[in-house]
Design an enzyme around this catalytic site. Structure first.
Site, PDB file in Angstrom:
ATOM      1  N   LYS A   2       2.533   2.051  -5.143  1.00  0.00           N
ATOM      2  CA  LYS A   2       3.207   1.488  -6.333  1.00  0.00           C
ATOM      3  C   LYS A   2       2.406   1.735  -7.600  1.00  0.00           C
ATOM      4  O   LYS A   2       2.970   1.970  -8.666  1.00  0.00           O
ATOM      5  CB  LYS A   2       3.418  -0.017  -6.143  1.00  0.00           C
ATOM      6  N   ASP A  15       0.824  -1.225   0.000  1.00  0.00           N
ATOM      7  CA  ASP A  15       0.000   0.000   0.000  1.00  0.00           C
ATOM      8  C   ASP A  15       0.852   1.266   0.000  1.00  0.00           C
ATOM      9  O   ASP A  15       0.428   2.310   0.484  1.00  0.00           O
ATOM     10  CB  ASP A  15      -0.949   0.031   1.211  1.00  0.00           C
ATOM     11  N   GLN A  38       1.791  -6.095  -2.907  1.00  0.00           N
ATOM     12  CA  GLN A  38       2.215  -6.051  -1.505  1.00  0.00           C
ATOM     13  C   GLN A  38       3.581  -5.356  -1.359  1.00  0.00           C
ATOM     14  O   GLN A  38       3.963  -4.580  -2.209  1.00  0.00           O
ATOM     15  CB  GLN A  38       2.265  -7.459  -0.882  1.00  0.00           C
ATOM     16  N   GLY A  51      -4.570  -4.383  -4.080  1.00  0.00           N
ATOM     17  CA  GLY A  51      -5.188  -3.380  -4.948  1.00  0.00           C
ATOM     18  C   GLY A  51      -4.246  -2.238  -5.249  1.00  0.00           C
ATOM     19  O   GLY A  51      -3.521  -1.772  -4.374  1.00  0.00           O
ATOM     20  N   HIS A  52      -4.229  -1.826  -6.514  1.00  0.00           N
ATOM     21  CA  HIS A  52      -3.505  -0.620  -6.897  1.00  0.00           C
ATOM     22  C   HIS A  52      -4.536   0.452  -7.180  1.00  0.00           C
ATOM     23  O   HIS A  52      -5.527   0.215  -7.843  1.00  0.00           O
ATOM     24  CB  HIS A  52      -2.679  -0.845  -8.174  1.00  0.00           C
TER      25      HIS A  52
END
Length: 430
Positions: A19, A16, A225, A43-44
């Protein structure tokens, strides 16, 4: 030696870190973006022109029409969730895109999701805190050699045989946990239906990636991650089921180690963590709550509130050591403006002794207390007027300069907001 135009984007904390934004930013200068591990448990968040797009399995360059997006062999893919995600993004504005899926990537099946939940239930108070999306059981089946791979979708008879073998093992486990076993025919037909849309994307991505790199194309590698959730080098057992570090890219993408040119560590200006596990600088107080709200620290996929703490340079130093970081991108720096009681962790105290490493033992690490260095409050400043390091207020330069010196790596990118445009390059990455 030939100079390659490749950049590994690596989360240097617990995930988180931002990225997605940096990969999307770099993708505007790249030819290929490759996701090399993890699954749709991560999630991005990519914000473009004020519109936020949530990506889970799709590489972060998907909104750049000139970029080829690769899901490599180290990724585990939920075929049904991937198609849903693709449709969601098409409905929210995704038009022209280029996507390739490795024929060696393993597929997350519905029974993996059931097993994930069953494992957590069985662990009780010792649970890991997974997202229960089947990631761990899918990687486990890969290691047990009963996994289903994307390339299996190309051969209907072989697909049935592979599914038959997997269910012979996993159904027994489901029953042992008191869960309902799966019938092969409905699941097989569901896979065949999904394969109609997926097959055009499936190829040997190792061949493609090597061809692009050898041709001098600009390639960005992104993981899910963060490094501290690495299965081998993270805070075990509170880790993910794969390796998010840049050192895993050759294995997870099918390229030679020397083809990684730069390693860009993505770090938040503070710390966050989701799920269980030690976090020495965690602040369960007004400071932590204020940062959580100001930084919108809630999971993209799960919406779970993230744990918040001061920046931990001992952990970051560990990441630098094991992965060979060449550059740093500091994210959410704007969140620290006007924040009182600003400090960073520079060492740990373990049973009365000062240490500068991360213990491998969970009980030992849990006993570590942080040693802090205090910093003056960073005053509010106009982020639109920042074009280089010298434009920052002195307090901001002191904070960033100390971090860079401690970690022995330049801060090459500074993020001052969620949008692609709110990014300052102190040094070119490509």
């Amino acid at each position: 030696m030939k100079q390659f135009n490749t950049v590994a984007v690596e989360g240097s904390q617990f995930g988180d870190e931002g990225k997605g934004k940096i990969t999307d930013y770099l993708a505007s200068h790249a030819d290929v973006v490759c996701r090399y591990q993890g699954g749709n448990n991560a999630g991005h968040s990519v914000e473009i022109n004020g519109v936020k797009h949530a990506l889970r399995s799709l590489p972060s360059g998907i909104y750049n029409s000139n970029v080829t997006n690769v899901i490599a062999n180290g990724v585990v893919v939920n075929p049904f969730a991937l198609l849903d995600e693709l449709d969601e993004n098409i409905n929210s504005g995704l038009k022209t895109y280029h996507l390739l899926i490795s024929n060696r990537a393993h597929l997350i099946m519905p029974y993996h999701i059931d097993l994930d939940g069953a494992y957590e239930e069985a662990l009780g108070s010792n649970k890991i805190g997974t997202t229960k999306r089947g990631i761990g059981p899918c990687y486990a089946d890969k290691a047990k050699r009963i996994g289903i791979r994307a390339g299996d979708l190309l051969d209907k008879d072989y697909l049935y045989k592979r599914l038959e073998g997997a269910l012979a093992v996993d159904n027994k486990e489901l029953v042992a946990f008191g869960k309902k076993p799966y019938e092969i025919q409905p699941l097989y037909e569901k896979l065949l239906k999904a394969s109609e849309r997926l097959i055009p994307f499936i190829t040997d991505t190792s061949v493609y990636l090597n061809d692009m790199i050898d041709a001098g194309k600009k390639v960005v590698f992104e993981g899910a991650q963060g490094s501290l959730l690495d299965l081998d080098h993270g805070t075990y057992p509170f880790v993910t089921s794969s390796s998010p570090t840049s050192i895993s890219i050759p294995l997870n993408a099918g390229i030679a180690p020397m083809k990684i040119h730069k390693v860009l560590a993505i770090m938040k200006a503070y710390m966050t963590r989701v799920g269980s596990g030690p976090m020495p600088t965690e602040q369960v107080n007004d400071w932590g709550n204020a940062i959580r709200e100001k930084g919108h620290e809630y999971g993209v996929v799960t919406h779970r509130p993230r744990r918040v703490g001061y920046l931990d340079l001992v952990l970051l130093g560990y990441t630098m050591r094991i992965t060979g970081v060449t550059d740093i991108a500091c994210m959410l720096f704007d969140v620290l403006m006007d924040v009182k009681d600003l400090k960073v962790c520079v060492a740990y105290n373990l049973d009365g002794k000062e240490i500068h490493y991360v213990p491998s033992s969970e009980p030992e690490y849990a006993r570590c207390t942080p040693v802090y260095k205090d910093f003056k409050t960073i005053p509010h400043f106009d982020t639109k007027k920042i074009h280089c390091f010298e434009d920052l207020p002195k307090e901001a330069k002191d904070y960033l300069g100390f971090v860079s010196t401690y970690l022995n790596a330049p801060i090459s990118i500074l993020s001052l907001g969620p949008d692609r445009s709110e990014t300052v390059n102190f040094k070119e990455i490509f």
